[in-house]
Design a protein around this motif. Structure first.
Motif, PDB file in Angstrom:
ATOM      1  N   LYS A   1     -12.785  -2.320  -1.966  1.00 26.16           N
ATOM      2  CA  LYS A   1     -11.798  -1.221  -2.020  1.00 26.16           C
ATOM      3  C   LYS A   1     -10.764  -1.433  -3.126  1.00 26.16           C
TER       4      LYS A   1
ATOM      5  N   THR B   1     -11.355   6.107  -0.454  1.00 31.04           N
ATOM      6  CA  THR B   1     -11.079   4.693  -0.732  1.00 31.04           C
ATOM      7  C   THR B   1      -9.730   4.281  -0.172  1.00 31.04           C
ATOM      8  N   ALA B   2      -8.715   5.111  -0.353  1.00 37.03           N
ATOM      9  CA  ALA B   2      -7.383   4.797   0.172  1.00 37.03           C
ATOM     10  C   ALA B   2      -7.397   4.762   1.699  1.00 37.03           C
TER      11      ALA B   2
ATOM     12  N   LEU C   1      -9.942   1.167  -6.210  1.00 37.58           N
ATOM     13  CA  LEU C   1      -8.617   1.742  -6.446  1.00 37.58           C
ATOM     14  C   LEU C   1      -8.144   1.481  -7.877  1.00 37.58           C
TER      15      LEU C   1
ATOM     16  N   THR D   1      -9.054   1.620   2.811  1.00 37.77           N
ATOM     17  CA  THR D   1      -8.183   0.468   2.537  1.00 37.77           C
ATOM     18  C   THR D   1      -7.146   0.308   3.634  1.00 37.77           C
TER      19      THR D   1
ATOM     20  N   ARG E   1       1.165   4.194  -2.741  1.00 36.16           N
ATOM     21  CA  ARG E   1       0.989   5.593  -2.333  1.00 36.16           C
ATOM     22  C   ARG E   1       2.165   6.461  -2.818  1.00 36.16           C
TER      23      ARG E   1
ATOM     24  N   TYR F   1       0.828  -1.204   0.000  1.00 36.67           N
ATOM     25  CA  TYR F   1       0.000   0.000   0.000  1.00 36.67           C
ATOM     26  C   TYR F   1       0.866   1.258   0.000  1.00 36.67           C
TER      27      TYR F   1
ATOM     28  N   ILE G   1      -1.562  -2.329  -6.851  1.00 35.83           N
ATOM     29  CA  ILE G   1      -2.942  -2.585  -6.418  1.00 35.83           C
ATOM     30  C   ILE G   1      -3.423  -3.939  -6.921  1.00 35.83           C
TER      31      ILE G   1
ATOM     32  N   SER H   1       2.025   1.939  -9.978  1.00 33.67           N
ATOM     33  CA  SER H   1       1.096   2.057  -8.856  1.00 33.67           C
ATOM     34  C   SER H   1      -0.110   1.149  -9.060  1.00 33.67           C
TER      35      SER H   1
ATOM     36  N   TYR I   1     -10.675   8.775  -4.655  1.00 25.47           N
ATOM     37  CA  TYR I   1      -9.409   8.180  -4.212  1.00 25.47           C
ATOM     38  C   TYR I   1      -9.178   8.335  -2.708  1.00 25.47           C
ATOM     39  N   SER I   2      -9.332   9.543  -2.185  1.00 25.98           N
ATOM     40  CA  SER I   2      -8.994   9.785  -0.779  1.00 25.98           C
ATOM     41  C   SER I   2      -9.787   8.901   0.185  1.00 25.98           C
TER      42      SER I   2
ATOM     43  N   ASN J   1       2.292   6.421   6.428  1.00 30.14           N
ATOM     44  CA  ASN J   1       1.461   6.806   5.288  1.00 30.14           C
ATOM     45  C   ASN J   1       1.739   8.245   4.888  1.00 30.14           C
TER      46      ASN J   1
END
Length: 424
Positions: free
Chosen positions: A84, A140-141, A88, A144, A29, A25, A203, A199, A137-138, A161
């Motif tokens: 999720k 969901t990430a 992504l 996750t 990121r 992850y 995923i 990226s 995105y925000s 993170n």
């Protein structure tokens, strides 16, 4: 992880990185942030070179903020009720398509067949689509990350993170400025597209599909209201989000960096990359320190001090006429901002139930995520009205005023420790 003694786990600054899925992850990121930051630098520089208008830089932020704010709450709802990993993948694929279109319209071939007005219009349209994807995105990430790390390690995972984001924000702008200066914009987009693809690969192959914990039993409006109500019932949570939102809104000097690099400091696109990288360098070094010495003993006091330092740095940057002094000031700006981000994200992780992570993160994104872009528009608009330097000084001063007003209204929160947050 079962063989790690509980005492060691509590004191291990690398405990979150011992989870393989979290490492994947974090890689996702970093790769995405790296590509996104390169794109932000080269798109801003390219559009400013075409228009020579500070407002055009502000419009970049607005073009991304409007769709992001519009869909964020719905994005949080979808993130809570959906797989999720699948979300992504769709989001990253959308980003890849938008970057590919930007690569084409900024190429030499496009310049020969398209007018300048049409090129700028298409670029703003792609930025708008990226804003839509960011709205999903925000949350969901965030949701996750909550699935792949045990709750007792949320503070440590929030630090790493944030560190992955800041590390991407260091090397991304610097790489973007250097690539643009020596290889041109096409070489920048080759790198951007490659890293977004990597990226996406992280995923697809390394992040698992986890069971969905939220099954809607009521209307979407009731579900969204539940997430909003949860945020606003906590004084510390809503206070932290409000403080960050307004400080970022008025402290958005980063949007004007192409002007500083081109007209004031006269350091070109290479210097622009270094200016954009300096805050992130300060942030990532601070992140390593915070992993060992987390700022959560008195989080509200530390948050007020960090945002105050951020505002002072904005003012100092506006007054500086020396490139190296400006880099040093931006370094400390990033350091203060990193402390603020770590405190806010830790509070958010700890207080949010698993089944509400998408919706609560969506509210957070409406407060914080898009305030960067709206702040960019505010900076561009005030720069056109009152000049670049006065607009930066105004933004930094407003940040300090906001901190002082917040301090007067939240004195009772200052002595609270991390353990007392849940009782707030």
């Amino acid at each position: 992880m079962d063989d790690i003694p509980p005492v060691r786990a509590k004191t291990d600054p690398y405990i979150a990185l011992r989870f393989p899925e979290f490492r994947s992850y974090i890689a996702m990121r970093f790769l995405f942030t790296f590509a996104y930051q390169i794109q932000a630098v080269v798109v801003g520089w390219y559009i400013y070179q075409l228009t020579k208008d500070p407002l055009s830089l502000g419009l970049i932020g607005l073009a991304e903020a409007i769709p992001s704010i519009t869909v964020t709450l719905y994005g949080g709802y979808v993130a809570d009720k959906s797989n999720k990993k699948t979300m992504l993948i769709k989001i990253m694929a959308t980003m890849l398509v938008c970057s590919s279109v930007l690569a084409f319209v900024t190429s030499k071939e496009a310049l020969s067949i398209l007018s300048q007005t049409l090129i700028i219009t298409i670029m703003y349209l792609m930025i708008f689509c990226i804003g839509l994807a960011r709205g999903f995105y925000s949350p969901t990430a965030f949701a996750t990350m909550g699935q792949i790390i045990p709750k007792e390690h949320y503070p440590n995972s929030s630090t790493w993170n944030s560190g992955a984001y800041q590390l991407g924000s260091i090397v991304g702008p610097a790489a973007g400025g250097l690539l643009y200066g020596f290889g041109g914009i096409t070489s920048c987009f080759v790198v951007i597209i490659s890293f977004i693809t990597m990226s996406l690969t992280c995923i697809i192959f390394f992040i698992k599909s986890h069971p969905v914990k939220f099954i809607p039993k009521e209307s979407i409006y009731k579900s969204l209201e539940e997430g909003i109500r949860f945020v606003f019932k906590s004084r510390m949570l809503v206070g932290a989000l409000s403080l960050d939102m307004f400080s970022v809104f008025f402290g958005g000097a980063v949007a004007l960096m192409p002007i500083f690099a081109h007209d004031i400091l006269k350091v070109g696109s290479e210097g622009l990359g270094l200016l954009r990288a300096a805050p992130a360098l300060g942030a990532v070094i601070t992140m390593f320190i915070m992993a060992k010495y987390p700022p959560m003993n008195k989080p509200w006091k530390n948050l007020l001090l960090a945002v105050s330092g951020f505002g002072i740095c904005i003012i100092a940057f506006g007054l500086s006429r020396n490139f190296y002094l400006s880099l040093l000031i931006l370094f400390f700006e990033g350091a203060f901002d990193s402390v603020s981000v770590i405190i806010r994200s830790t509070i958010l992780q700890i207080l949010t139930p698993d089944e509400m992570r998408g919706r609560v993160s969506a509210v957070n994104s409406m407060f914080i995520g898009s305030s960067n872009e709206i702040g960019a528009f505010e900076s561009g608009a005030t720069a056109r009205l009152m000049g670049t330097i006065p607009s930066v000084l105004f933004g930094g001063s407003m940040t300090l005023i906001i901190v002082f007003v917040t301090y007067l209204k939240t004195k009772k929160l200052i002595p609270l420790s991390l353990k007392q947050i849940n009782l707030d």
